[in-house]
Motif scaffolding. Structure first.
Motif, PDB file in Angstrom:
ATOM      1  N   THR A 173      70.720  59.368  19.914  1.00 31.86           N
ATOM      2  CA  THR A 173      69.875  59.168  18.735  1.00 31.86           C
ATOM      3  C   THR A 173      68.663  58.335  19.126  1.00 31.86           C
ATOM      4  O   THR A 173      68.799  57.285  19.751  1.00 31.86           O
ATOM      5  N   LEU A 174      67.487  58.817  18.763  1.00 29.20           N
ATOM      6  CA  LEU A 174      66.239  58.150  19.108  1.00 29.20           C
ATOM      7  C   LEU A 174      65.497  57.734  17.843  1.00 29.20           C
ATOM      8  O   LEU A 174      65.404  58.517  16.892  1.00 29.20           O
ATOM      9  N   PRO A 175      64.979  56.526  17.801  1.00 34.07           N
ATOM     10  CA  PRO A 175      64.150  56.125  16.652  1.00 34.07           C
ATOM     11  C   PRO A 175      62.810  56.835  16.703  1.00 34.07           C
ATOM     12  O   PRO A 175      62.292  57.130  17.787  1.00 34.07           O
ATOM     13  N   LEU A 176      62.259  57.112  15.549  1.00 36.60           N
ATOM     14  CA  LEU A 176      60.949  57.756  15.454  1.00 36.60           C
ATOM     15  C   LEU A 176      59.928  56.712  15.007  1.00 36.60           C
ATOM     16  O   LEU A 176      60.052  56.147  13.917  1.00 36.60           O
ATOM     17  N   ASN A 177      58.920  56.465  15.842  1.00 42.93           N
ATOM     18  CA  ASN A 177      57.905  55.501  15.450  1.00 42.93           C
ATOM     19  C   ASN A 177      56.948  56.125  14.433  1.00 42.93           C
ATOM     20  O   ASN A 177      57.080  57.299  14.072  1.00 42.93           O
ATOM     21  N   LYS A 178      55.975  55.353  13.990  1.00 41.23           N
ATOM     22  CA  LYS A 178      55.115  55.819  12.896  1.00 41.23           C
ATOM     23  C   LYS A 178      54.308  57.056  13.275  1.00 41.23           C
ATOM     24  O   LYS A 178      54.080  57.933  12.438  1.00 41.23           O
ATOM     25  N   ASP A 179      53.847  57.138  14.528  1.00 40.72           N
ATOM     26  CA  ASP A 179      53.072  58.305  14.949  1.00 40.72           C
ATOM     27  C   ASP A 179      53.917  59.569  14.936  1.00 40.72           C
ATOM     28  O   ASP A 179      53.456  60.639  14.514  1.00 40.72           O
ATOM     29  N   ALA A 180      55.162  59.441  15.390  1.00 36.36           N
ATOM     30  CA  ALA A 180      56.067  60.594  15.397  1.00 36.36           C
ATOM     31  C   ALA A 180      56.422  60.995  13.972  1.00 36.36           C
ATOM     32  O   ALA A 180      56.427  62.187  13.638  1.00 36.36           O
TER      33      ALA A 180
END
Length: 282
Positions: A173-180
């Motif tokens: 599981t990967l966090p999604l930053n604001k750009d993504a």
């Protein structure tokens, strides 16, 4: 060829990706073709000296050390399987070539990366923007990208996460930053209404690996920048190392089974070496 189908079945039992299996089979077939020119014996009669001679044969060609070592690694896996399957009487392996050259940076320079991103964003295709930002912001492999389903994405007002299935069928599981998150949301707003569960879809359904490569090549040609999904992955890995992110954290982000694989991002660019010596004061 005899034994190839059994070897392929073995690789699939180990949950190797289709791309990895294809690479192994291609490398092994190349060895077998060479072996047939050297002896009338079947491959079950191969000995260690054959493997050593093949290594020297590869070294005579105009191939990079990393390519030769990949072929030798494929051969070693094949010979290991041959022994386990009872086709060989003893263990056979060949050592890789020691490469004392400095490992070269395989990502994009910062100015190239910005130029490419700006071109894609300026073009304004929501799906293309989503592709570049997902690859760059998460470092996922292209095989993981094309397999993302809508149910794998979870986005709230200030957070987001993405589940991907990596090598060995391992989920992370990967966090999604604001750009993504922004890129995904804009694409979903423009995404055609369809029953297709895959995130990225074209006129013929879910996008495949080749479609991603062609999209990046299109923008690469426009900006005169050679770009591949793997280069974007290297760019992120290198950036994380330079920002002093722990290697174990990067290992988790990239889905590496062995932290030695993560070490490939600890390279020093030729430009950094030049700058280091340029500013020496005695």
């Amino acid at each position: 060829m005899q034994y190839i189908s059994g070897f392929e079945h073995y690789l699939r039992s180990k949950d190797r990706s289709d791309n990895t299996i294809s690479c192994y089979i291609r490398d092994v077939k190349q060895f077998i073709d060479w072996y047939k020119t050297k002896t009338e014996h079947g491959i079950e009669k191969v000995i260690e000296l054959d493997a050593v001679e093949y290594k020297k044969h590869l070294q005579k060609g105009n191939q990079a050390v990393i390519t030769i070592n990949r072929k030798l690694a494929s051969l070693n896996v094949f010979l290991e399987w041959m022994k386990e399957a009872g086709h060989l009487n003893g263990e056979i392996s060949v050592k890789p070539i020691k490469n004392r050259d400095i490992v070269q940076y395989k990502g994009l320079e910062q100015k190239e990366l910005w130029k490419l991103r700006k071109e894609i964003h300026r073009e304004g295709n929501p799906m293309h923007i989503c592709i570049i930002e997902l690859l760059l912001q998460t470092g996922i492999r292209v095989s993981e990208l094309v397999n993302i389903r809508l149910s794998d994405i979870e986005i709230s007002e200030r957070k987001g996460k993405l589940e991907v299935i990596g090598k060995g069928n391992v989920k992370r599981t990967l966090p999604l930053n604001k750009d993504a998150r922004k890129a995904i949301e804009k694409y979903l707003a423009a995404r055609p209404i369809t029953d297709e569960e895959h995130l990225l879809i074209g006129q013929r359904g879910a996008l495949k690996r080749n479609a991603i490569n062609l999209i990046l090549k299109y923008y690469g040609d426009r900006t005169n920048i050679r770009v591949t999904p793997h280069q974007l992955r290297h760019s992120l890995g290198y950036t994380l190392v330079k920002q002093q992110v722990e290697l174990t954290t990067i290992q988790q982000i990239f889905g590496h089974a062995n932290i030695q694989t993560t070490n490939i991002y600890t390279v020093t660019t030729a430009k950094e070496v030049e700058q280091a010596l340029e500013h020496i004061e005695w």
